[in-house]
Design an enzyme around this catalytic site. Structure first.
Site, PDB file in Angstrom:
ATOM      1  N   GLN A  59     -13.859   1.216  -1.498  1.00 35.60           N
ATOM      2  CA  GLN A  59     -13.855  -0.211  -1.211  1.00 35.60           C
ATOM      3  C   GLN A  59     -15.113  -0.527  -0.419  1.00 35.60           C
ATOM      4  O   GLN A  59     -15.696   0.350   0.228  1.00 35.60           O
ATOM      5  CB  GLN A  59     -12.635  -0.621  -0.367  1.00 35.60           C
ATOM      6  CG  GLN A  59     -11.355  -0.758  -1.176  1.00 35.60           C
ATOM      7  CD  GLN A  59     -10.255  -1.469  -0.411  1.00 35.60           C
ATOM      8  OE1 GLN A  59     -10.318  -1.622   0.811  1.00 35.60           O
ATOM      9  NE2 GLN A  59      -9.232  -1.901  -1.131  1.00 35.60           N
TER      10      GLN A  59
ATOM     11  N   ALA B 110     -13.090 -12.515   5.817  1.00 39.64           N
ATOM     12  CA  ALA B 110     -13.162 -11.093   5.454  1.00 39.64           C
ATOM     13  C   ALA B 110     -12.925 -10.972   3.962  1.00 39.64           C
ATOM     14  O   ALA B 110     -12.342 -11.858   3.325  1.00 39.64           O
ATOM     15  CB  ALA B 110     -12.109 -10.300   6.218  1.00 39.64           C
TER      16      ALA B 110
ATOM     17  N   VAL C 153      -5.096 -12.088   6.741  1.00 42.10           N
ATOM     18  CA  VAL C 153      -5.915 -13.286   6.544  1.00 42.10           C
ATOM     19  C   VAL C 153      -5.005 -14.501   6.363  1.00 42.10           C
ATOM     20  O   VAL C 153      -3.865 -14.380   5.896  1.00 42.10           O
ATOM     21  CB  VAL C 153      -6.853 -13.157   5.320  1.00 42.10           C
ATOM     22  CG1 VAL C 153      -8.032 -12.238   5.630  1.00 42.10           C
ATOM     23  CG2 VAL C 153      -6.092 -12.690   4.103  1.00 42.10           C
TER      24      VAL C 153
ATOM     25  N   TRP D 151       0.842  -1.197   0.000  1.00 44.26           N
ATOM     26  CA  TRP D 151       0.000   0.000   0.000  1.00 44.26           C
ATOM     27  C   TRP D 151       0.874   1.243   0.000  1.00 44.26           C
ATOM     28  O   TRP D 151       1.628   1.476   0.951  1.00 44.26           O
ATOM     29  CB  TRP D 151      -0.907   0.016   1.237  1.00 44.26           C
ATOM     30  CG  TRP D 151      -1.826  -1.168   1.259  1.00 44.26           C
ATOM     31  CD1 TRP D 151      -3.028  -1.258   0.641  1.00 44.26           C
ATOM     32  CD2 TRP D 151      -1.620  -2.423   1.920  1.00 44.26           C
ATOM     33  NE1 TRP D 151      -3.583  -2.489   0.872  1.00 44.26           N
ATOM     34  CE2 TRP D 151      -2.746  -3.222   1.650  1.00 44.26           C
ATOM     35  CE3 TRP D 151      -0.583  -2.956   2.706  1.00 44.26           C
ATOM     36  CZ2 TRP D 151      -2.871  -4.520   2.145  1.00 44.26           C
ATOM     37  CZ3 TRP D 151      -0.709  -4.235   3.195  1.00 44.26           C
ATOM     38  CH2 TRP D 151      -1.843  -5.012   2.910  1.00 44.26           C
TER      39      TRP D 151
ATOM     40  N   HIS E 179      -7.082   1.195   2.716  1.00 41.33           N
ATOM     41  CA  HIS E 179      -8.124   0.194   2.453  1.00 41.33           C
ATOM     42  C   HIS E 179      -9.178   0.323   3.559  1.00 41.33           C
ATOM     43  O   HIS E 179      -8.993   1.088   4.517  1.00 41.33           O
ATOM     44  CB  HIS E 179      -7.550  -1.224   2.384  1.00 41.33           C
ATOM     45  CG  HIS E 179      -6.646  -1.590   3.530  1.00 41.33           C
ATOM     46  ND1 HIS E 179      -5.988  -2.797   3.627  1.00 41.33           N
ATOM     47  CD2 HIS E 179      -6.295  -0.916   4.661  1.00 41.33           C
ATOM     48  CE1 HIS E 179      -5.274  -2.848   4.736  1.00 41.33           C
ATOM     49  NE2 HIS E 179      -5.441  -1.725   5.372  1.00 41.33           N
TER      50      HIS E 179
ATOM     51  N   ARG F 154      -4.515   6.047  -2.030  1.00 41.77           N
ATOM     52  CA  ARG F 154      -3.168   5.490  -2.202  1.00 41.77           C
ATOM     53  C   ARG F 154      -2.320   6.438  -3.040  1.00 41.77           C
ATOM     54  O   ARG F 154      -2.810   7.052  -3.989  1.00 41.77           O
ATOM     55  CB  ARG F 154      -3.236   4.117  -2.877  1.00 41.77           C
ATOM     56  CG  ARG F 154      -3.767   3.068  -1.912  1.00 41.77           C
ATOM     57  CD  ARG F 154      -3.727   1.683  -2.498  1.00 41.77           C
ATOM     58  NE  ARG F 154      -4.604   0.806  -1.722  1.00 41.77           N
ATOM     59  CZ  ARG F 154      -4.919  -0.437  -2.035  1.00 41.77           C
ATOM     60  NH1 ARG F 154      -4.394  -0.966  -3.124  1.00 41.77           N
ATOM     61  NH2 ARG F 154      -5.711  -1.152  -1.279  1.00 41.77           N
TER      62      ARG F 154
HETATM   63  N1  PHE Z   1      -7.692  -4.739   2.167  1.00 42.58           N
HETATM   64  C1  PHE Z   1      -7.222  -5.531   1.061  1.00 42.58           C
HETATM   65  C2  PHE Z   1      -6.718  -4.581  -0.016  1.00 42.58           C
HETATM   66  O1  PHE Z   1      -7.090  -3.447  -0.009  1.00 42.58           O
HETATM   67  C3  PHE Z   1      -8.317  -6.408   0.500  1.00 42.58           C
HETATM   68  C4  PHE Z   1      -8.708  -7.494   1.464  1.00 42.58           C
HETATM   69  C5  PHE Z   1      -9.711  -7.258   2.377  1.00 42.58           C
HETATM   70  C6  PHE Z   1      -8.069  -8.718   1.441  1.00 42.58           C
HETATM   71  C7  PHE Z   1     -10.079  -8.263   3.262  1.00 42.58           C
HETATM   72  C8  PHE Z   1      -8.443  -9.708   2.329  1.00 42.58           C
HETATM   73  C9  PHE Z   1      -9.442  -9.473   3.208  1.00 42.58           C
HETATM   74  O2  PHE Z   1      -5.922  -4.954  -0.850  1.00 42.58           O
END
Ligand code: PHE
Length: 346
Positions: free
Chosen positions: A216, A313, A259, A161, A176, A202
């Site tokens: 998002q 998630a 995750v 990011w 995010h 970003r």
């Molecule tokens: N937050 C991650 C992204 O912006 C996306 C994501 C959300 C991945 C939840 C896994 C679980 O790239």
């Protein structure tokens, strides 16, 4: 007073008065005329007051003639006054002319932004699946954006990011919506089923598929005994609702620090229906979202016991979905504020 002159004098007076009246072109001039020809010191009135000086035999005829002239001037005055008023009204109407037969100007109707349309549809689908909607801050603590999501300072995963720092090192624009996984868990006891829409930022070089600001929708479910099958079931149901009933979903391993296991989900390309085209870059698949089972570290950080509950998630980009749904080929169109683009979604 010479009685033979009387008719002549009155005739001259009449002529002068009427000529002067014809030249009157304003209410002020009209008032001056009234004072001069019909006022207390006007010639007719003086004449009438002095009738007594005439020989008694002439008084009657002279009086009648003078009264007739006075009546005529009064009538002429009234007519002129009315004509002036009419002219003024006509001028006013001309100035404020309103053609009621012209067609009306239709009010310009606004429309919802494609992102709004898609976000609302996403939320609607998840609401039907039992998820509630929450929101969180766009200006976020490093702690929620990174640390609590298992991304410590100096960890190479931070390179995923490119971050805008509002006040280094601890305040950022969220990159995010995932910080809301932690925020929601901190204030609720399981079970949790929540979706969180919002803007993300970003530090990107813009191109057809990258914007520095985009949306998002985060999803989080935590409960006893949730498994990857729940994740796949929910996201497949979502894709069928969002796109078309026979859409194919593909899940592949991916890495996100928060995750384990992590994955990404793709759907069959809408344009070529899997055959391979420019939009899917010949693969027949379009990557739609990141997802995974919530990392035990994250559950623990938020005060949950990973031995008691598990969760999944996901995070998706509404612009990406809108691009697939509406065939939009450049993400920069979304926030370029070109009405020719936006009006297509009315
Ligand atoms: N937050 C991650 C992204 O912006 C996306 C994501 C959300 C991945 C939840 C896994 C679980 O790239």
């Amino acid at each position: 007073m010479n009685d033979r002159l009387i008719p002549e004098q009155l005739a001259q007076l009449r002529e002068r008065a009427l000529a002067a009246l014809a030249a009157v072109d304003s209410t002020d001039a009209l008032e001056r005329w009234r004072v001069e020809y019909l006022g207390r010191r006007a010639a007719v009135n003086t004449f009438l007051r002095e009738l007594g000086q005439l020989p008694p035999a002439d008084r009657r005829a002279a009086g009648q003639a003078a009264n007739a002239l006075k009546a005529e001037l009064e009538a002429a005055y009234a007519a002129r006054a009315q004509a002036l008023k009419d002219a003024e009204l006509a001028a006013l109407l001309e100035r404020e002319r309103l053609d009621v037969t012209l067609p009306g100007r239709p009010p310009a109707l606004g429309g919802l932004h494609p992102t709004t349309l898609v976000v609302e549809r996403i939320l609607e689908i998840f609401r039907d699946l039992g998820f509630r909607v929450a929101e969180g801050p766009e200006v976020e603590l490093d702690y929620y954006n990174f640390e609590a999501l298992n991304i410590p300072p100096e960890h190479p995963a931070r390179d995923m990011w490119d971050t805008f720092y509002v006040r280094p090192p601890d305040i950022v624009l969220r990159t995010h919506t995932s910080p809301n996984q932690v925020r929601v868990m901190e204030r609720t006891r399981p079970p949790v089923r929540v979706v969180v829409p919002g803007r993300c930022y970003r530090y990107e070089a813009q191109d057809a598929s990258h914007e520095w600001m985009f949306y998002q929708v985060e999803g989080l479910a935590v409960d006893r005994g949730l498994t990857m099958a729940d994740l796949k079931g929910v996201l497949t149901t979502f894709a069928r609702e969002m796109f078309w009933p026979d859409v194919q979903c593909r899940f592949r391993c991916d890495y996100f620090p928060f995750v384990e296991p992590g994955l990404d989900m793709s759907i069959t390309c809408h344009l070529c229906r899997g055959a391979g085209c420019r939009v899917c870059k010949g693969t027949g698949w379009i990557e739609l979202l990141g997802a995974g089972m919530v990392h035990p570290f994250v559950l623990r950080r938020a005060g949950y016991d990973p031995d008691e509950v598990t969760g999944f998630a996901f995070g998706m980009g509404p612009e990406r979905i809108a691009m697939v749904k509406y065939g939009i080929e450049d993400i920069r169109l979304f926030y370029g504020n070109d009405l020719r683009f936006l009006e297509q979604f009315r």
